[in-house]
Design a protein around this motif. Structure first.
Motif, PDB file in Angstrom:
ATOM      1  N   UNK A  18      37.347 -23.866  13.888  1.00 57.67           N
ATOM      2  CA  UNK A  18      37.920 -22.789  13.372  1.00 57.67           C
ATOM      3  C   UNK A  18      38.447 -21.975  14.550  1.00 57.67           C
ATOM      4  N   UNK A  19      39.577 -21.419  14.436  1.00 58.08           N
ATOM      5  CA  UNK A  19      40.195 -20.698  15.333  1.00 58.08           C
ATOM      6  C   UNK A  19      39.431 -19.207  15.388  1.00 58.08           C
ATOM      7  N   UNK A  20      38.866 -18.662  14.345  1.00 54.51           N
ATOM      8  CA  UNK A  20      38.334 -17.535  14.544  1.00 54.51           C
ATOM      9  C   UNK A  20      36.775 -17.626  14.564  1.00 54.51           C
ATOM     10  N   UNK A  21      36.003 -16.711  15.253  1.00 58.08           N
ATOM     11  CA  UNK A  21      34.544 -16.715  15.528  1.00 58.08           C
ATOM     12  C   UNK A  21      33.984 -16.339  14.319  1.00 58.08           C
ATOM     13  N   UNK A  22      34.457 -15.659  13.506  1.00 55.99           N
ATOM     14  CA  UNK A  22      33.817 -14.950  12.096  1.00 55.99           C
ATOM     15  C   UNK A  22      33.917 -16.041  11.126  1.00 55.99           C
TER      16      UNK A  22
ATOM     17  N   UNK B 124      45.435 -11.426  22.239  1.00 56.75           N
ATOM     18  CA  UNK B 124      46.045  -9.760  22.605  1.00 56.75           C
ATOM     19  C   UNK B 124      46.245  -9.149  20.906  1.00 56.75           C
ATOM     20  N   UNK B 125      46.493  -7.881  21.131  1.00 57.14           N
ATOM     21  CA  UNK B 125      46.673  -7.242  19.831  1.00 57.14           C
ATOM     22  C   UNK B 125      45.400  -6.761  19.299  1.00 57.14           C
ATOM     23  N   UNK B 126      45.455  -6.182  18.178  1.00 60.48           N
ATOM     24  CA  UNK B 126      44.232  -5.708  17.530  1.00 60.48           C
ATOM     25  C   UNK B 126      43.411  -6.841  17.066  1.00 60.48           C
ATOM     26  N   UNK B 127      41.892  -6.741  17.231  1.00 59.18           N
ATOM     27  CA  UNK B 127      41.091  -7.675  16.827  1.00 59.18           C
ATOM     28  C   UNK B 127      40.064  -7.012  15.844  1.00 59.18           C
ATOM     29  N   UNK B 128      39.715  -7.701  14.897  1.00 57.20           N
ATOM     30  CA  UNK B 128      38.731  -7.305  13.745  1.00 57.20           C
ATOM     31  C   UNK B 128      37.495  -6.606  14.281  1.00 57.20           C
ATOM     32  N   UNK B 129      36.546  -5.925  13.783  1.00 55.17           N
ATOM     33  CA  UNK B 129      35.475  -5.387  14.021  1.00 55.17           C
ATOM     34  C   UNK B 129      34.630  -6.363  14.461  1.00 55.17           C
ATOM     35  N   UNK B 130      34.414  -7.258  13.593  1.00 51.98           N
ATOM     36  CA  UNK B 130      33.390  -8.234  14.041  1.00 51.98           C
ATOM     37  C   UNK B 130      33.771  -9.593  14.665  1.00 51.98           C
TER      38      UNK B 130
ATOM     39  N   UNK C  58      39.568 -18.645   1.379  1.00 52.76           N
ATOM     40  CA  UNK C  58      39.798 -17.394   1.350  1.00 52.76           C
ATOM     41  C   UNK C  58      38.451 -16.941   1.160  1.00 52.76           C
ATOM     42  N   UNK C  59      37.598 -17.364   0.161  1.00 52.02           N
ATOM     43  CA  UNK C  59      36.281 -16.816   0.053  1.00 52.02           C
ATOM     44  C   UNK C  59      35.709 -16.749   1.175  1.00 52.02           C
ATOM     45  N   UNK C  60      35.534 -17.913   1.914  1.00 55.02           N
ATOM     46  CA  UNK C  60      34.870 -17.960   3.304  1.00 55.02           C
ATOM     47  C   UNK C  60      35.044 -16.758   4.135  1.00 55.02           C
ATOM     48  N   UNK C  61      36.434 -16.496   4.487  1.00 57.73           N
ATOM     49  CA  UNK C  61      36.751 -15.540   5.281  1.00 57.73           C
ATOM     50  C   UNK C  61      36.556 -14.260   4.701  1.00 57.73           C
ATOM     51  N   UNK C  62      36.798 -13.963   3.556  1.00 58.73           N
ATOM     52  CA  UNK C  62      36.759 -12.659   2.920  1.00 58.73           C
ATOM     53  C   UNK C  62      35.346 -12.170   2.850  1.00 58.73           C
ATOM     54  N   UNK C  63      34.427 -13.127   2.687  1.00 57.06           N
ATOM     55  CA  UNK C  63      32.758 -12.647   2.565  1.00 57.06           C
ATOM     56  C   UNK C  63      32.436 -12.577   3.964  1.00 57.06           C
TER      57      UNK C  63
END
Length: 285
Positions: A265-269, A115-121, A64-69
């Motif tokens: 990781x599924x997410x690029x961020x 599809x659907x909303x994607x985060x800003x980054x 959670x800390x990895x993603x939150x930061x």
């Protein structure tokens, strides 16, 4: 089970002042140093989060800390602060090399919603695409003359190198400690033939940056066939170009972490946050 730790006391003395303070309300942060060690262990070994050793705390905390930061920009701020400190000590070699590397994506990296909303980054394709090697991500980066990362960005694996060049250059931004604008302009940029284009050379010339980029044989032949209309060949310093291996060495240093050499990781961020942590530890040494 004993765990090999990578953050020394000297490194932590540089990183600790840059860590987020405890919130005014609510539960205090878990030990920052242990959390960073936990994230580093996961990506150094490329093990599942649930296999995190007990001595490094709950895996949920580290994940959670990895993603939150990553979302709130903490990793980027720590990385930028270390660059600023290095620049203040005149420790950055501004002969910059630019290149890219393809990272194979594990099957666990697939499956995020397209599809659907994607985060800003977060890019819509999650920086995943299919190249000749299969599902992959491409990391475009710039390193200083001592093989340390200055900036990087992610694209899908099939993306070309040249289109991402200006994006990488725009991410080079080192604030000054004290008065003055952030430094964004290297003295020299080294790149291989994939970056030999009129647009890139014009971009560097407009910014007053010396370009050391060899021409591919087809561009040389085309210019010669046009005779005098082909113009003069662009300048090329062979001795300076020998330093381009710094970006290759930088890539090798990052890929020593198995979780960066193969993306799960599924997410690029999330993957980019791990890249930031590896870069932070490189600059903190």
């Amino acid at each position: 089970m004993s765990v090999r730790l990578v953050i020394t006391d000297a490194m932590w003395s540089r990183i600790e002042p840059l860590m987020p303070a405890d919130p005014v309300r609510g539960r205090r942060w878990a030990d920052h140093r242990r959390t960073l060690e936990a994230i580093a262990w996961k990506y150094r070994t490329n093990s599942p989060w649930r296999d995190l050793p007990d001595g490094l705390g709950p895996f949920q905390t580290a994940h959670k800390r990895l993603i939150r930061w990553a979302v709130d920009g903490t990793w980027d701020r720590i990385f930028t602060a270390l660059l600023a400190a290095a620049d203040a000590d005149d420790d950055i070699d501004w002969t910059v090399s630019v290149d890219s590397t393809v990272v194979r994506a594990h099957q666990h990296a697939a499956g995020a919603l397209k599809r659907g909303p994607v985060g800003r980054d977060e890019p819509a394709d999650h920086a995943l695409g299919r190249s000749r090697g299969g599902l992959s991500t491409k990391v475009h980066l710039a390193s200083d003359g001592r093989a340390r990362p200055l900036a990087f960005t992610l694209t899908a694996g099939q993306a070309g190198d040249a289109p991402a060049f200006e994006t990488v250059m725009a991410l080079i931004r080192v604030p000054r400690i004290g008065p003055g604008r952030p430094r964004t302009r290297p003295g020299t940029v080294l790149a291989d033939r994939a970056y030999s284009s009129r647009a890139i050379r014009t971009y560097l010339q407009r910014r007053g940056i010396r370009a050391v980029i060899p021409q591919p044989s087809d561009q040389i032949g085309h210019r010669l066939r046009r005779g005098r209309l082909g113009g003069r060949p662009p300048g090329f310093d062979r001795d300076a170009y020998k330093q381009r291996n710094t970006v290759e060495r930088c890539i090798n240093r990052l890929k020593q972490w198995r979780g960066l050499a193969a993306r799960t990781d599924k997410l690029a961020i999330t993957y980019q946050a791990a890249l930031h942590l590896a870069a932070i530890l490189i600059w903190a040494r």
